[in-house]
Scaffold this motif. Sequence first.
Motif, PDB file in Angstrom:
ATOM      1  N   ALA A 176       1.287  -0.680  -0.072  1.00 16.81           N
ATOM      2  CA  ALA A 176      -0.075   0.032  -0.399  1.00 16.81           C
ATOM      3  C   ALA A 176       1.071   1.354  -0.152  1.00 16.81           C
ATOM      4  CB  ALA A 176      -0.232   0.299   1.107  1.00 16.81           C
ATOM      5  N   ALA A 177       2.134   0.963   0.933  1.00 17.54           N
ATOM      6  CA  ALA A 177       2.617   2.053   1.200  1.00 17.54           C
ATOM      7  C   ALA A 177       3.446   2.456  -0.614  1.00 17.54           C
ATOM      8  CB  ALA A 177       3.941   2.661   1.873  1.00 17.54           C
ATOM      9  N   TYR A 178       3.952   1.615  -0.942  1.00 20.26           N
ATOM     10  CA  TYR A 178       4.680   1.415  -2.612  1.00 20.26           C
ATOM     11  C   TYR A 178       4.109   2.108  -3.657  1.00 20.26           C
ATOM     12  CZ  TYR A 178       8.811  -0.839  -0.594  1.00 20.26           C
ATOM     13  OH  TYR A 178      10.112  -1.326  -0.311  1.00 20.26           O
ATOM     14  N   GLU A 179       2.412   1.439  -3.751  1.00 20.01           N
ATOM     15  CA  GLU A 179       1.426   2.221  -4.101  1.00 20.01           C
ATOM     16  C   GLU A 179       1.058   3.787  -4.340  1.00 20.01           C
ATOM     17  OE1 GLU A 179      -1.782  -1.034  -4.072  1.00 20.01           O
ATOM     18  OE2 GLU A 179      -1.293  -1.295  -5.807  1.00 20.01           O
TER      19      GLU A 179
ATOM     20  N   ILE B 135      10.227   6.014 -10.634  1.00 17.84           N
ATOM     21  CA  ILE B 135       8.820   4.923 -10.349  1.00 17.84           C
ATOM     22  C   ILE B 135       8.913   3.604 -11.238  1.00 17.84           C
ATOM     23  CG2 ILE B 135       6.667   4.576 -12.895  1.00 17.84           C
ATOM     24  CD1 ILE B 135       6.445   7.966 -12.572  1.00 17.84           C
ATOM     25  N   CYS B 136      10.247   3.014 -12.060  1.00 16.82           N
ATOM     26  CA  CYS B 136      10.202   2.197 -11.873  1.00 16.82           C
ATOM     27  C   CYS B 136      10.999   1.067 -11.257  1.00 16.82           C
ATOM     28  CB  CYS B 136      11.461   2.787 -13.110  1.00 16.82           C
ATOM     29  SG  CYS B 136      10.477   2.204 -14.812  1.00 16.82           S
ATOM     30  N   ASP B 137      11.768   2.143 -10.020  1.00 12.85           N
ATOM     31  CA  ASP B 137      12.006   1.205  -9.088  1.00 12.85           C
ATOM     32  C   ASP B 137      10.664   0.925  -8.044  1.00 12.85           C
ATOM     33  OD1 ASP B 137      15.014   1.599  -7.167  1.00 12.85           O
ATOM     34  OD2 ASP B 137      13.322   1.899  -5.720  1.00 12.85           O
ATOM     35  N   LEU B 138       9.554   1.787  -7.652  1.00 12.03           N
ATOM     36  CA  LEU B 138       8.936   1.465  -6.900  1.00 12.03           C
ATOM     37  C   LEU B 138       8.534   0.050  -7.893  1.00 12.03           C
ATOM     38  CD1 LEU B 138       7.699   4.930  -6.272  1.00 12.03           C
ATOM     39  CD2 LEU B 138       8.020   3.249  -4.674  1.00 12.03           C
ATOM     40  N   SER B 139       8.096   0.872  -9.185  1.00 11.04           N
ATOM     41  CA  SER B 139       7.162  -0.869  -9.977  1.00 11.04           C
ATOM     42  C   SER B 139       8.203  -2.702  -9.261  1.00 11.04           C
ATOM     43  CB  SER B 139       7.376  -1.212 -11.536  1.00 11.04           C
ATOM     44  OG  SER B 139       6.894  -1.424 -11.693  1.00 11.04           O
ATOM     45  N   ALA B 140       9.587  -2.092  -8.968  1.00 10.66           N
ATOM     46  CA  ALA B 140      10.449  -3.779  -9.150  1.00 10.66           C
ATOM     47  C   ALA B 140       9.947  -3.687  -7.681  1.00 10.66           C
ATOM     48  CB  ALA B 140      12.226  -2.805  -9.683  1.00 10.66           C
ATOM     49  N   ARG B 141      10.103  -3.046  -6.965  1.00 14.85           N
ATOM     50  CA  ARG B 141       9.969  -3.386  -5.836  1.00 14.85           C
ATOM     51  C   ARG B 141       8.918  -3.888  -5.276  1.00 14.85           C
ATOM     52  NH1 ARG B 141      13.231  -1.132  -1.687  1.00 14.85           N
ATOM     53  NH2 ARG B 141      14.539   0.056  -2.503  1.00 14.85           N
ATOM     54  N   ILE B 142       7.442  -3.102  -6.327  1.00 11.50           N
ATOM     55  CA  ILE B 142       6.101  -4.064  -5.739  1.00 11.50           C
ATOM     56  C   ILE B 142       6.090  -4.984  -6.323  1.00 11.50           C
ATOM     57  CG2 ILE B 142       4.060  -3.549  -7.197  1.00 11.50           C
ATOM     58  CD1 ILE B 142       4.317  -0.534  -6.660  1.00 11.50           C
ATOM     59  N   CYS B 143       7.215  -5.615  -7.761  1.00 10.70           N
ATOM     60  CA  CYS B 143       6.883  -6.783  -8.541  1.00 10.70           C
ATOM     61  C   CYS B 143       7.630  -7.671  -7.530  1.00 10.70           C
ATOM     62  CB  CYS B 143       7.431  -6.651  -9.748  1.00 10.70           C
ATOM     63  SG  CYS B 143       6.084  -6.128 -11.199  1.00 10.70           S
ATOM     64  N   THR B 144       8.609  -7.030  -6.887  1.00 14.56           N
ATOM     65  CA  THR B 144       9.665  -7.998  -6.335  1.00 14.56           C
ATOM     66  C   THR B 144       9.080  -8.786  -4.851  1.00 14.56           C
ATOM     67  OG1 THR B 144      11.762  -7.185  -6.857  1.00 14.56           O
ATOM     68  CG2 THR B 144      11.372  -8.879  -4.560  1.00 14.56           C
TER      69      THR B 144
END
Lengths: 197, 179
Positions: A176-179, B135-144
């Motif tokens: 949620a925080a990352y989003e 944005i891409c760093d956050l995307s990578a974290r989310i996908c991990t």
Amino acid sequence: MNPRSKGPGRSRVGGAGLVAAGVALGAALMFVGLAQADRIAPARPDVLVALGQRLDVEHRAVDLRVERGDFAGAIASLDTLRQGPWPESELATSAAIQLKHDAYGRLVRLRMDHPEVDGKTPAELLAIVEEGLGPMADGDAEAGLGLEDANPFTARLWALRGELYEAEGRDDEALAAYEAALQINSILLERELGGAR
Amino acid sequence: MTRSRWDWHGWVAAGTLLGSCVLVPGCAKSSATSASPGADAAAAEPAESKAERAVGASSTDDALALSQNLDDLEAEYVRVDAALTEAGVTNTLTYAPKADPAGAPAGGEVPKKKVAVDVDAVDRCERICDLQVSICDLSARICTLAESHEGEERYATACSGASARCEQAQGACETCGSD
């Protein structure tokens, strides 16, 4: 009956009453006009300038300390800054909130990167992040911040929150925080793209 | 007699004018603090005169506490600034957080462009590409995270949404300047 003749009701509403009504109307119109033109001054411009100055100086002091490898000093400096004073309630304009998030974000980042300095647990660091986020820590980024106030410092604070949740194994909250951080950054990107010429 | 010459709309018009005038000095935005906290602080007035004309300085506890701390802030500022000057750092006083819309990779350092940077001069493409990195760093974290939650719809959706945003940001960065 002559409508312009002075009846008993009319006489009670004297010139003073009409002037008062006019004052209220004029003030309201002027306020709306100034607000639409973004000409309403912050409640305490002096506070905002002082905060900006102090943060600027602290950033440069921290830069110097980091360059010299004095991470303890850099963290101590930002910790002092963190203790405030920070504007609260009606004085917490979006600019003041950005300044606060800037300071908190840098402090938490430094602490996470240098756990050898007065090491804090993820839970303790999370408490600092939530202190920085203030009321918006309880809600989602969009509700707490609004499109107009999206800024990179708040995005960073949300991202740090995600990292700390993840370190604690609280994956749902981390997601949620990352989003939230992603949402703010996306708003900023759209704003940039919208400004394309 | 006199009153007969002043019908009601005359009174209202006078009042409206008066009401408008009353607000003007209270609402005029200080150029030193307008819009951005990055306003050049060197151009700001001394704290005393600003405090005197501080608009809407309510009598709240916040305002009082902050007002009392202004002297402390200034003293601290002078102390740190003197130390910096001694260390050879010039005092440009152009703190401008809004000059850095790109943020940083996820929770990383916000790019340091805050000192002596003209907001208008910061390259738009650079900001877009910095945002793309975030944005891409956050995307990578989310996908991990999603990888360790295989089969969970929420994580899968978040990962695909974040990846799409990353791709969009990459496209924007790559094509920036050519549009």
